[in-house]
Design a protein around this motif. Structure first.
Motif, PDB file in Angstrom:
ATOM      1  N   LEU A  66      34.618  39.186  48.684  1.00 27.44           N
ATOM      2  CA  LEU A  66      34.922  39.911  47.619  1.00 27.44           C
ATOM      3  C   LEU A  66      36.420  39.745  47.718  1.00 27.44           C
ATOM      4  N   PHE A  67      35.689  38.366  45.919  1.00 23.32           N
ATOM      5  CA  PHE A  67      37.381  38.008  45.380  1.00 23.32           C
ATOM      6  C   PHE A  67      37.725  39.245  43.709  1.00 23.32           C
ATOM      7  N   LEU A  68      38.864  39.561  44.013  1.00 23.40           N
ATOM      8  CA  LEU A  68      38.714  40.388  42.844  1.00 23.40           C
ATOM      9  C   LEU A  68      39.697  39.263  42.328  1.00 23.40           C
ATOM     10  N   VAL A  69      39.405  39.496  41.102  1.00 24.85           N
ATOM     11  CA  VAL A  69      40.964  38.591  39.744  1.00 24.85           C
ATOM     12  C   VAL A  69      40.632  38.837  38.771  1.00 24.85           C
ATOM     13  N   ASP A  70      41.863  39.267  38.583  1.00 21.19           N
ATOM     14  CA  ASP A  70      41.995  39.862  37.009  1.00 21.19           C
ATOM     15  C   ASP A  70      42.614  39.054  36.170  1.00 21.19           C
ATOM     16  N   SER A  71      41.528  39.148  35.103  1.00 23.19           N
ATOM     17  CA  SER A  71      41.771  38.628  33.799  1.00 23.19           C
ATOM     18  C   SER A  71      42.034  39.507  32.568  1.00 23.19           C
ATOM     19  N   SER A  72      42.534  40.315  33.071  1.00 22.57           N
ATOM     20  CA  SER A  72      42.917  41.461  31.514  1.00 22.57           C
ATOM     21  C   SER A  72      43.702  40.253  30.834  1.00 22.57           C
ATOM     22  N   VAL A 115      36.490  41.221  53.326  1.00 24.99           N
ATOM     23  CA  VAL A 115      37.305  40.729  53.174  1.00 24.99           C
ATOM     24  C   VAL A 115      37.322  41.436  51.762  1.00 24.99           C
ATOM     25  N   LEU A 116      38.566  41.869  51.457  1.00 25.21           N
ATOM     26  CA  LEU A 116      39.333  41.627  49.897  1.00 25.21           C
ATOM     27  C   LEU A 116      40.422  41.062  49.619  1.00 25.21           C
ATOM     28  N   VAL A 117      39.921  39.756  48.903  1.00 27.91           N
ATOM     29  CA  VAL A 117      40.821  38.782  48.234  1.00 27.91           C
ATOM     30  C   VAL A 117      41.077  39.861  46.978  1.00 27.91           C
ATOM     31  N   TRP A 118      42.204  40.156  47.065  1.00 28.30           N
ATOM     32  CA  TRP A 118      43.003  40.259  45.229  1.00 28.30           C
ATOM     33  C   TRP A 118      43.737  38.960  44.881  1.00 28.30           C
ATOM     34  N   LEU A 119      43.695  38.344  43.574  1.00 31.28           N
ATOM     35  CA  LEU A 119      44.446  37.563  42.949  1.00 31.28           C
ATOM     36  C   LEU A 119      44.473  38.399  41.561  1.00 31.28           C
ATOM     37  N   THR A 120      45.397  37.977  41.362  1.00 32.14           N
ATOM     38  CA  THR A 120      46.539  39.036  40.563  1.00 32.14           C
ATOM     39  C   THR A 120      48.433  38.468  40.234  1.00 32.14           C
TER      40      THR A 120
END
Length: 619
Positions: free
Chosen positions: A141-147, A245-250
């Motif tokens: 799971l990709f957690l993508v920052d799009s704020s 797996v959690l991949v956080w893009l920030t």
């Protein structure tokens, strides 16, 4: 300065990665041309000066060429002269040419920067590296920052990075599954794990994602991930018993109170990796990742994300790598090879190549080919049908390392070659172990192993009582690995030696000590004589050799005085005793005691006169 005009080839931008394209800019007295084909681009510019006679502009001479295409050699004559493209060129002064050149260069370089940025996004993705397809099984799971803190350009760069990162993986229910959750004021799951099972579908989805904007609500996004997306047995959720797996893009700006939620995910078995395009909140990001930090936390500039693609992909593979080829039941000369039946339902077959792994020198004999993946040594080749998932490798050498390659062959799909190594067990000459069982007073069973009828011709068993008993010998054939020694002396220690005669002429022996059990005769006779209202005289017969004493126990009848019980030891020369203050119907038992065990005893119930009721007991 005049107007400018831009001409582009009609291909849309998303197609520019697969076809040659050109972009040309025209301004007065200058022309800029950028051409690209695949991964190669070229930049051309020309400065043109009108002819002296005021001729047509089409006859203007070209002054120079510059850019990604190497210019021609410099002119050697001292006066700069425009290259003629008309029959009557005129010379131009140094000041006239250099002034126009400076203005044109300044304007055109600004244009170049914009166009090169566009071309960079349209460049084709790198081919899938070897050894990644069919390697893994897990949910990412990709957690993508799009704020709002992430610009459109930054968001596009992150998605382009994910596209390149995921391109090599095989997708599907038995392979890798991918989900993407965007972070904004209201986090949104763009797609779950069951959505895309092909690379074409996944790559297309990544191109169409739009940023959410708003606040960086990472905490709510993690709550969605924990309670829904990464939770097994939920709709479109993660699979049970497989790596998650959690991949956080920030961008690292205002991550929020994420330490607690990330810790809960790690406690549930989720591996957390972080990629930050900023350089703030290092302590927070360091604390949330799954160790080792050096492999799972990456700080990288936005335009340089490609430099971490391989490292991040390798870290993910290390977590979700599937044991798709493994070896079981390894012996001295055989082993069982097992694999996932990736060809099930497809036309094709499996090719198995195996051979010895050598540290140096030439290959071994007996092979059917030479394989570079087996160190250049000769190998054996076997084939199995598409529906199979195992094979037994035989004829191996003891204590030898082997390399195995499994090559799935199919006309419909391409699969990677799977490889593994294993080492056969060292040869153990029988007997390697001798065990004793069923020990009695005059007999005992002796067993040994391993049974090796192909190398052993016969066994012989020697035994004698210690310290100086007579030696006795039993001979058995190579198919037996157990025998019973009989007519032994009770309570005696024997030395037993098992010797194997091998076909090579060698002999191997192993010795053990064994003790027969002691003879423990039971009590011959027991009598109780009532003496008064609460006492009995106990008499028995004994005086057997080896006797160490007697054990006497009395216990109250269940209906009279529950819980009363007494036991004590008497020396071997005792043949009687008197018990007093016994309750009615007390049960008395006497057992002989020997060196190693207690013999069978006898029991009797005490009977008192009727006036025993006045003692306070009731029958």
């Amino acid at each position: 300065m005049g107007h400018s005009r831009v001409e582009e080839n009609p291909a849309p931008l998303e197609e520019m990665d697969s076809r040659a394209h050109a972009v040309t800019f025209h301004v007065p007295r200058a022309s800029l041309s950028i051409r690209s084909s695949g991964a190669k681009s070229s930049l051309h510019w020309s400065l043109m000066v009108p002819p002296a006679d005021g001729g047509p502009t089409g006859g203007w001479p070209h002054v120079s060429h510059l850019g990604l295409v190497r210019p021609g050699p410099a002119r050697s004559n001292p006066a700069t002269r425009c290259s003629p493209t008309s029959p009557d060129p005129r010379p131009c002064s140094r000041g006239e040419c250099s002034t126009g050149l400076r203005h044109m260069l300044t304007w055109m370089m600004k244009v170049v920067l914009v166009v090169c940025s566009l071309l960079r996004f349209s460049s084709p993705q790198s081919p899938a590296p070897e050894g990644v397809l069919n390697c893994c099984e897990g949910d990412i799971l990709f957690l993508v920052d799009s704020s709002g803190s992430v610009t459109s350009y930054e968001h596009a760069r992150m998605l382009s990075f994910l596209s390149e990162l995921l391109l090599p993986f095989s997708l599907g229910k038995d392979q890798v599954r991918v989900g993407l959750l965007q972070v904004g004021t209201k986090p949104r799951l763009e797609f779950g794990f069951d959505r895309y099972i092909t690379q074409n579908g996944l790559q297309g989805a990544l191109k169409n994602i739009r940023p959410l904007r708003g606040d960086t609500n990472t905490v709510d996004a993690l709550k969605m991930a924990k309670e829904w997306v990464l939770r097994p047995r939920t709709p479109d959720g993660a699979r049970e018993s497989l790596p998650r797996v959690l991949v956080w893009l920030t961008d690292g700006i205002k991550p929020g109170d994420v330490i607690g939620p990330m810790a809960e995910l790690r406690q549930q078995g989720v591996a957390v990796l972080v990629v930050s395009t900023g350089h703030s909140n290092y302590k927070v990001l360091r604390e949330v990742v799954t160790p080792p930090v050096e492999n799972h936390l990456h700080f990288v500039d936005l335009d340089d994300m490609s430099i971490i693609t391989k490292d991040l992909r390798d870290a993910i593979i290390e977590i979700i790598r599937a044991e798709r080829l493994y070896v079981q039941d390894i012996s001295t000369n055989s082993a069982s090879l097992h694999w996932r039946p990736v060809l099930s339902g497809l036309p094709g077959y499996y090719e198995i190549r195996f051979g010895q792994v050598h540290t140096g020198g030439g290959g071994s004999g007996g092979g059917t080919g030479t394989s570079p993946s087996i160190g250049g040594s000769q190998y054996q080749r076997l084939t199995q049908p598409a529906e199979s998932n195992s094979i037994r490798l035989t004829g191996l050498k003891p204590d030898t390392t082997y390399s195995v390659n499994l090559i799935p062959e199919s006309n419909e799909l391409t699969f990677n070659t799977l490889s593994t190594t294993f080492k056969t067990k060292p040869e153990v000459a029988s007997p390697a172990v001798v065990t004793i069982s069923d020990s009695g007073q005059t007999s005992v069973r002796v067993s040994w192993g391993p049974l090796q009828p192909e190398t052993v011709t016969s066994y012989y068993i020697e035994y004698s009582a210690l310290p100086r008993g007579n030696l006795q010998v039993i001979t058995l054939d190579q198919t037996q690995n157990s025998t019973v020694l009989r007519n032994l002396q009770p309570d005696t220690t024997y030395l037993v030696t098992v010797t194997a005669r091998h076909a090579s002429g060698k002999e191997k022996a192993m010795s053990v000590k064994v003790c027969t059990q002691e003879v423990t005769p039971g009590l011959a006779d027991l009598q109780l004589t009532t003496v008064g209202s609460d006492s009995v005289q106990v008499d028995w017969k004994g005086s057997v050799g080896g006797l160490r004493g007697y054990w006497l126990t009395w216990e109250a009848h269940q209906s009279s005085a529950t819980g009363q019980r007494s036991s004590f030891y008497l020396p071997p020369n005792s043949l009687s005793t008197r018990l007093t203050h016994l309750p009615p119907f007390a049960r008395v038992c006497v057992s002989p005691i020997y060196r190693t065990a207690r013999g069978d005893g006898l029991c009797c119930t005490a009977q008192f006169h009727s006036d025993a009721l006045g003692y306070g007991f009731q029958s």
